[in-house]
Enzyme design. Structure first.
Site, PDB file in Angstrom:
ATOM      1  N   GLU A  80       8.350  -2.851   6.436  1.00  0.00           N
ATOM      2  CA  GLU A  80       8.595  -2.167   5.163  1.00  0.00           C
ATOM      3  C   GLU A  80      10.040  -2.294   4.712  1.00  0.00           C
ATOM      4  O   GLU A  80      10.316  -2.452   3.508  1.00  0.00           O
ATOM      5  CB  GLU A  80       8.179  -0.702   5.266  1.00  0.00           C
ATOM      6  CG  GLU A  80       6.682  -0.473   5.212  1.00  0.00           C
ATOM      7  CD  GLU A  80       5.953  -0.910   6.471  1.00  0.00           C
ATOM      8  OE1 GLU A  80       4.733  -1.162   6.413  1.00  0.00           O
ATOM      9  OE2 GLU A  80       6.619  -0.994   7.535  1.00  0.00           O
ATOM     10  N   HIS A 149      -1.856   8.493   7.407  1.00  0.00           N
ATOM     11  CA  HIS A 149      -2.381   7.826   6.214  1.00  0.00           C
ATOM     12  C   HIS A 149      -2.628   8.809   5.079  1.00  0.00           C
ATOM     13  O   HIS A 149      -3.377   8.506   4.157  1.00  0.00           O
ATOM     14  CB  HIS A 149      -3.701   7.102   6.520  1.00  0.00           C
ATOM     15  CG  HIS A 149      -3.597   6.056   7.573  1.00  0.00           C
ATOM     16  ND1 HIS A 149      -3.594   6.359   8.911  1.00  0.00           N
ATOM     17  CD2 HIS A 149      -3.482   4.715   7.483  1.00  0.00           C
ATOM     18  CE1 HIS A 149      -3.489   5.233   9.618  1.00  0.00           C
ATOM     19  NE2 HIS A 149      -3.412   4.222   8.769  1.00  0.00           N
TER      20      HIS A 149
END
Length: 358
Positions: A80, A149
Site C-alpha cells: 500500500e 475488512h
C-alpha cells in the site's frame, strides 16, 4: 460477435430505455465514472491490487483494462505504501492516478505517504507540484469481513489538512462525486460504503437481506456529470430535528425516521472535507435540534467535529442537547456486527430522547 465476458456483463449497467441514463448500483456507477474519465483524459490511470485482469475484488474496475490497456489500468504488488507513493509521483508529473486500496483497513501502511507527502506537496512546493490522486477504497462493515475488512477510518483523514474526504450514499452521487474528485488538483480519499455497493438492504437494517446482491440500484446518467465537492444533500426536509449522516447511514436513518413518525430533516453530508457548514447551520437553526449518526466508533469519530461545529454556530438556537448514535468503542465485532451498527432501534430511542421536551 460481442467479446464481453459474462462477469463484465453482470457489472456493466443495462439501460432501461433509450437515452443517457441507466439503472446502476454503486459498483456500476463507480466503474462508469472511471470509464468516462479515462475516455475524456488520457492522463487518468487506474492502479491497485487485482484491479486489472481480475477487475478488483468487488469488480469495480471490471472491463477497464481490456478497454484501455495494461499501461493505464495495471496491477500492483501488495504494498500500500508503494501504491500511494508511486501515485504521488505520477500526479506530480502530470498524470491523474486513481489508486485502489482493496479495503480501507489496509490503508494504514500508506499513511506516511498520504499525510507527509500527498497532503503537503502543493504547499511545500509553493504550488509548483500538485498531487491530484483519488484514493478509492471500500470501507465499513456489512459483509461479515471481520476486524480487518470492516473498519471506518474516515476521521483519521479528516484530521489531515490538505486531504479531502468524500463518502457517497447513492449510485448517482458516487459517479458525480468521483468524477469531481478525479478532476480535483488535491488528493482525495474516496470511501465507498461496501454494505450498499449492490444497493440498500431492502429496509432490513437490523440484519442482512436475502437478496441484497440483486438490488436494482438507481437511475444514473451514463455520460459525464459532476457533483461539486463541499455541497451536502438535504434528502428529507423537516422541522423537528436535523440528522447529520453519510454513507450507509443515510439509508438507515431514512428508514428509521419513516418508522418513527418524527418530522426530521436528513442531511447527507457527502463530503466530510470540505464540509458544507452553511447547509448544516441553516437546518439546525430551523429545527432547533441536532442528531448525528455514523458507523465509526464514537470516541474521536467525525461526529465529534460535527457536534462542536453545531455547538459553536447554533448554540442559541438549540432546544436540546446534541445527540450522537454511532458504533461502539470496541474492536470491530465479527459475529455481532449487526448489533454494532446504528439501526432503527437505537436511532428510534435517540429520536424519542431528543424530542421528549418538544
Amino acid at each position: 460477435m460481442n467479446d464481453i465476458t459474462s462477469e463484465e456483463a453482470r457489472i456493466a449497467p443495462t439501460p432501461e430505455r433509450e437515452g443517457d441514463t441507466a439503472r446502476m448500483n454503486m459498483i456500476q456507477a463507480v466503474n462508469s465514472a472511471m470509464d468516462v474519465m479515462m475516455a475524456r483524459d488520457d492522463n487518468v490511470v487506474v492502479m491497485g491490487e487485482d484491479v486489472g485482469y481480475f477487475g478488483g475484488v468487488f469488480r469495480a474496475t471490471a472491463g477497464l483494462q481490456k478497454k484501455y490497456g495494461k499501461t493505464r489500468v495495471f496491477d500492483t504488488p501488495i504494498t500500500e505504501c508503494g501504491i500511494i507513493g508511486v501515485a504521488i509521483g505520477m500526479g506530480a508529473y502530470g498524470l491523474r492516478p486513481v489508486p485502489e486500496i482493496q479495503f480501507a483497513d489496509y490503508i494504514y501502511p500508506a499513511l506516511d505517504q498520504l499525510v507527509s507527502e500527498a497532503a503537503r506537496l502543493r504547499y511545500r512546493s509553493a504550488g509548483e507540484f500538485i498531487a491530484p490522486l483519488t484514493v478509492r477504497s471500500p470501507f465499513g462493515g456489512g459483509i461479515f469481513g471481520g476486524q480487518t475488512h470492516s473498519q471506518s477510518p474516515e476521521s483519521i483523514f479528516t484530521h489531515v489538512s490538505g486531504l479531502k474526504t468524500v463518502i457517497p450514499a447513492t449510485p448517482y452521487d458516487a459517479k458525480g462525486l468521483l468524477i469531481s474528485c478525479i478532476e480535483d488538483n488535491d488528493p482525495v480519499i474516496f470511501f465507498e460504503p461496501k454494505r450498499i455497493y449492490n444497493g440498500p438492504f431492502d429496509g432490513h437494517w437490523d440484519r442482512p437481506a436475502k437478496n441484497w446482491s440483486n438490488h436494482p440500484g438507481g437511475e444514473v446518467p451514463t455520460g459525464y456529470y459532476r457533483i461539486p465537492l463541499g455541497k451536502a444533500s438535504v434528502v428529507r426536509e423537516g422541522d423537528a430535528v436535523t440528522i447529520l449522516c453519510y454513507g450507509t447511514m443515510v439509508h438507515v436513518v431514512a428508514d428509521s425516521v419513516a418508522e418513527s413518525g418524527v418530522n426530521a430533516e436528513i442531511i447527507d453530508l457527502r463530503t466530510l472535507v470540505p464540509l458544507d457548514i452553511d447547509t448544516i447551520v441553516e437546518s439546525v437553526k430551523k429545527t432547533g435540534r441536532c442528531m448525528i449518526v455514523h458507523e465509526a466508533t464514537r470516541t474521536q469519530g467525525f461526529g465529534s467535529e460535527l457536534s462542536a461545529t453545531v455547538q459553536e454556530r447554533c448554540f442559541y438556537h438549540l432546544e436540546a442537547p446534541i445527540l450522537r448514535v454511532t458504533g461502539f468503542d470496541t474492536p470491530y465485532p465479527h459475529s455481532l456486527e449487526w448489533a454494532y451498527f446504528p439501526g432503527p432501534v437505537r436511532i428510534g430511542q435517540a429520536l424519542k430522547e431528543i424530542m421528549k421536551d418538544a
